[in-house]
Motif scaffolding. Structure first.
Motif, PDB file in Angstrom:
ATOM      1  N   GLN A   1      -0.792  15.139  -5.064  1.00 11.96           N
ATOM      2  CA  GLN A   1      -0.487  16.205  -4.203  1.00 11.96           C
ATOM      3  C   GLN A   1       0.545  16.186  -3.143  1.00 11.96           C
ATOM      4  O   GLN A   1       1.036  16.356  -2.522  1.00 11.96           O
ATOM      5  CB  GLN A   1      -1.860  15.852  -3.019  1.00 11.96           C
ATOM      6  N   MET A   2       1.735  14.887  -4.157  1.00  4.66           N
ATOM      7  CA  MET A   2       3.406  15.158  -3.404  1.00  4.66           C
ATOM      8  C   MET A   2       3.801  15.952  -3.892  1.00  4.66           C
ATOM      9  O   MET A   2       4.797  15.646  -1.811  1.00  4.66           O
ATOM     10  CB  MET A   2       4.157  13.475  -4.545  1.00  4.66           C
TER      11      MET A   2
ATOM     12  N   ASN B   1      -1.626   5.384  -6.090  1.00  7.45           N
ATOM     13  CA  ASN B   1      -2.769   6.261  -5.946  1.00  7.45           C
ATOM     14  C   ASN B   1      -2.825   7.483  -6.781  1.00  7.45           C
ATOM     15  O   ASN B   1      -1.766   8.759  -6.324  1.00  7.45           O
ATOM     16  CB  ASN B   1      -3.018   6.371  -4.430  1.00  7.45           C
TER      17      ASN B   1
ATOM     18  N   ASN C   1       5.539   6.921  -9.263  1.00  7.00           N
ATOM     19  CA  ASN C   1       4.300   5.876  -9.762  1.00  7.00           C
ATOM     20  C   ASN C   1       4.366   5.005 -10.979  1.00  7.00           C
ATOM     21  O   ASN C   1       4.257   5.269 -12.504  1.00  7.00           O
ATOM     22  CB  ASN C   1       3.610   6.758 -10.065  1.00  7.00           C
TER      23      ASN C   1
ATOM     24  N   THR D   1       0.462  -1.568  -0.101  1.00  9.80           N
ATOM     25  CA  THR D   1      -0.118  -0.057   0.104  1.00  9.80           C
ATOM     26  C   THR D   1       0.650   1.212  -0.213  1.00  9.80           C
ATOM     27  O   THR D   1       1.695   1.618   0.233  1.00  9.80           O
ATOM     28  CB  THR D   1      -1.079  -0.433   1.100  1.00  9.80           C
ATOM     29  N   ASP D   2       0.365   2.487  -0.745  1.00 13.58           N
ATOM     30  CA  ASP D   2       1.110   3.338  -0.521  1.00 13.58           C
ATOM     31  C   ASP D   2       1.669   4.027   0.708  1.00 13.58           C
ATOM     32  O   ASP D   2       2.425   4.561   0.676  1.00 13.58           O
ATOM     33  CB  ASP D   2      -0.020   3.787  -1.410  1.00 13.58           C
ATOM     34  N   GLU D   3       0.209   3.970   1.122  1.00 15.42           N
ATOM     35  CA  GLU D   3       0.140   4.456   2.563  1.00 15.42           C
ATOM     36  C   GLU D   3       1.539   4.095   3.892  1.00 15.42           C
ATOM     37  O   GLU D   3       2.029   4.924   4.828  1.00 15.42           O
ATOM     38  CB  GLU D   3      -1.221   4.795   3.482  1.00 15.42           C
TER      39      GLU D   3
ATOM     40  N   VAL E   1       4.490   5.210  -5.382  1.00 22.43           N
ATOM     41  CA  VAL E   1       3.307   5.688  -4.945  1.00 22.43           C
ATOM     42  C   VAL E   1       2.257   5.541  -5.990  1.00 22.43           C
ATOM     43  O   VAL E   1       2.324   6.032  -6.676  1.00 22.43           O
ATOM     44  CB  VAL E   1       3.040   7.376  -4.446  1.00 22.43           C
TER      45      VAL E   1
ATOM     46  N   LYS F   1       5.995  16.192   0.355  1.00 21.07           N
ATOM     47  CA  LYS F   1       7.092  14.844  -0.265  1.00 21.07           C
ATOM     48  C   LYS F   1       8.197  15.742   1.181  1.00 21.07           C
ATOM     49  O   LYS F   1       8.811  14.769   1.363  1.00 21.07           O
ATOM     50  CB  LYS F   1       7.485  15.090  -1.397  1.00 21.07           C
TER      51      LYS F   1
ATOM     52  N   MET G   1       4.597   5.546   2.537  1.00 20.38           N
ATOM     53  CA  MET G   1       5.027   6.528   2.551  1.00 20.38           C
ATOM     54  C   MET G   1       5.814   6.773   4.494  1.00 20.38           C
ATOM     55  O   MET G   1       6.590   7.299   4.702  1.00 20.38           O
ATOM     56  CB  MET G   1       4.103   7.864   2.768  1.00 20.38           C
TER      57      MET G   1
ATOM     58  N   TYR H   1      -2.699  10.956  -4.739  1.00 20.64           N
ATOM     59  CA  TYR H   1      -1.688  10.783  -3.658  1.00 20.64           C
ATOM     60  C   TYR H   1      -0.683  11.454  -4.443  1.00 20.64           C
ATOM     61  O   TYR H   1      -0.402  12.208  -3.873  1.00 20.64           O
ATOM     62  CB  TYR H   1      -1.439   9.130  -2.557  1.00 20.64           C
ATOM     63  N   PHE H   2       0.115  11.221  -5.384  1.00 19.73           N
ATOM     64  CA  PHE H   2       1.041  11.593  -6.306  1.00 19.73           C
ATOM     65  C   PHE H   2       0.374  12.528  -6.411  1.00 19.73           C
ATOM     66  O   PHE H   2       1.679  13.723  -7.302  1.00 19.73           O
ATOM     67  CB  PHE H   2       0.789  10.366  -7.551  1.00 19.73           C
TER      68      PHE H   2
END
Length: 452
Positions: A106-107, A100, A121, A75-77, A98, A111, A80, A103-104
């Motif tokens: 808004q990176m 999603n 991604n 998972t992305d969460e 990442v 970041k 991170m 998410y990407f």
């Protein structure tokens, strides 16, 4: 260099293998005891069983002493969080996968707070690769170097091609085009050819040149295909979303067939200009109804390789001009080649290429020539690397004919102040040049390694 990989999935495992093969010190973290046991037996890596977001587990894998931590868990969460924890423990740099789209996008907002060196991604990178091939349908695969100025294009020599039975020296003399054929696959054999090499029908060749010169060459040899206007995509996952968004911007008509009704509703909202069909793309009658025979291009992007291959074979019987197939399993690649499916793509491979470029650049950042980009060609048997020459050294300013370059290594292209040079014996390498090198060796880290 000490590298810790969190997550022994497809990408994590491929990275661990490639990095360990290139003699990096690799530690692998995963919660599966079976996976870790298999990895210890197969790879030259140290393994830690546990949750990658657990500080104690990261300490056991020596994350505090790591030069780089790569988080490619499920998972992305989690990825991170792992990177944030690794940075707090003392890891020098971190990379998170990442996937999603939200998410990407808004990176850039978090970041810095996450202390991330890079976010990758895979689906977005893969969509870009497919998009390039659809823009230039004469090619089976396209990789770009020197900020897009140079393309490395793969194409298969057809039955009636004027390239059948001609030496490269004659070819260059006949067409007078600024390009270089730098790698050839013939059956199970792979070559980095010289001027005396004679090409044959069925050969897969890789050509380095500017887009304009490659288009000119395809036109001369009769391999240029019509522009793609209509694209039929099977599978409505993230790759399909990113790809459709790019193709619609280019003015192409896009139709997506997706099995999940819920996902179809999402795609209708996300892609109002695309046509979304709810159905099973493996149903040949449905493909007929949706006009497979009239499509300029067919792209199979479901999560099952075997389904993608079968659908692509059906599209081939309908004489679809351009077919692109997503195949993640390396074991199926040989089968795909034998079936004559020209263009295959893999999220695992593109992600590995991006991360390997970063790792190489990290390792030799203090050297005279940095690795900017790395691509694996012909199922990983050949590497294409872009070096940036940062300072004068013992090979700069000397004509290439006076440099002794190792066998199975080739300087394919030089980019100097926006000018693309297909090198001859009198050309030199200079400070500031971007240099494309094709090699049968794995793990080149400095340009001087190609010299005897």
């Amino acid at each position: 260099m000490n590298i810790v990989i969190i997550g022994d999935g497809k990408v994590g495992h491929k990275l661990a293998k490639q990095l360990s093969d290139e003699k990096y010190n690799v530690a692998l973290i995963d919660q599966s005891e079976r996976k870790m046991r298999d990895a210890v037996n197969e790879l030259d890596v140290s393994c830690v069983v546990g949750d990658g977001a657990n500080a104690q587990v990261q300490k056991e894998a020596d994350v505090p002493g790591a030069d780089l931590v790569i988080a490619c868990a499920s998972t992305d969460e989690l990825n991170m969080l792992c990177c944030l924890l690794a940075k707090r423990l003392g890891a020098k740099q971190t990379i998170a996968r990442v996937r999603n789209p939200v998410y990407f996008q808004q990176m850039h907002l978090f970041k810095e707070d996450l202390k991330l060196s890079m976010a990758v991604n895979p689906e977005l990178v893969l969509a870009g690769e497919i998009s390039r091939v659809l823009i230039f349908p004469s090619a089976a695969k396209i990789e770009t170097f020197a900020k897009g100025r140079v393309e490395l294009v793969e194409v298969t020599i057809g039955e009636q091609s004027p390239m059948d039975g001609i030496s490269l020296m004659e070819l260059y003399r006949k067409y007078q085009i600024k390009m270089l054929i730098c790698a050839v696959q013939r059956g199970s054999d792979v070559y980095i050819p010289d001027g005396s090499f004679v090409t044959r029908r069925g050969d897969k060749i890789n050509i380095a040149a500017s887009h304009k010169e490659i288009e000119k060459f395809f036109k001369f040899v009769g391999a240029k295909r019509n522009k793609v206007r209509t694209v039929l995509i099977c599978g409505g996952g993230r790759v399909a979303y990113y790809l459709s968004r790019q193709l619609l911007t280019l003015g192409m008509q896009v139709k997506i067939i997706e099995q999940s009704k819920e996902r179809c509703m999402e795609l209708c909202e996300l892609l109002p200009k695309a046509t979304i069909i709810h159905g099973n793309a493996t149903d040949h009658e449905l493909l007929e109804e949706e006009g497979i025979g009239n499509a300029d291009a067919f792209v199979s992007l479901t999560g099952i390789d075997e389904e993608n291959i079968i659908m692509s074979m059906y599209a081939k019987t309908k004489n679809v001009s351009k077919i692109i197939t997503k195949v993640n399993e390396d074991a199926l690649q040989h089968l795909v080649d034998e079936l004559g499916i020209e263009s295959t793509v893999s999220a695992k491979n593109v992600t590995t290429n991006v991360i390997m470029s970063y790792v190489r650049a990290m390792k030799n950042s203090m050297g005279s020539a940095n690795v900017e980009t790395v691509y694996q060609l012909i199922n990983g048997r050949i590497e294409a690397l872009e070096f940036l020459i940062r300072e004068a050294t013992n090979y700069t300013g000397i004509p290439l004919k006076d440099l002794t370059i190792k066998e199975n290594h080739l300087v394919a292209c030089i980019v100097r102040k926006r000018q693309i040079i297909i090198p001859g014996g009198n050309d030199t390498l200079e400070v500031g040049d971007s240099v494309l090198v094709v090699s049968m060796s794995q793990g080149l880290e400095d340009l001087k390694e190609i010299l005897r």
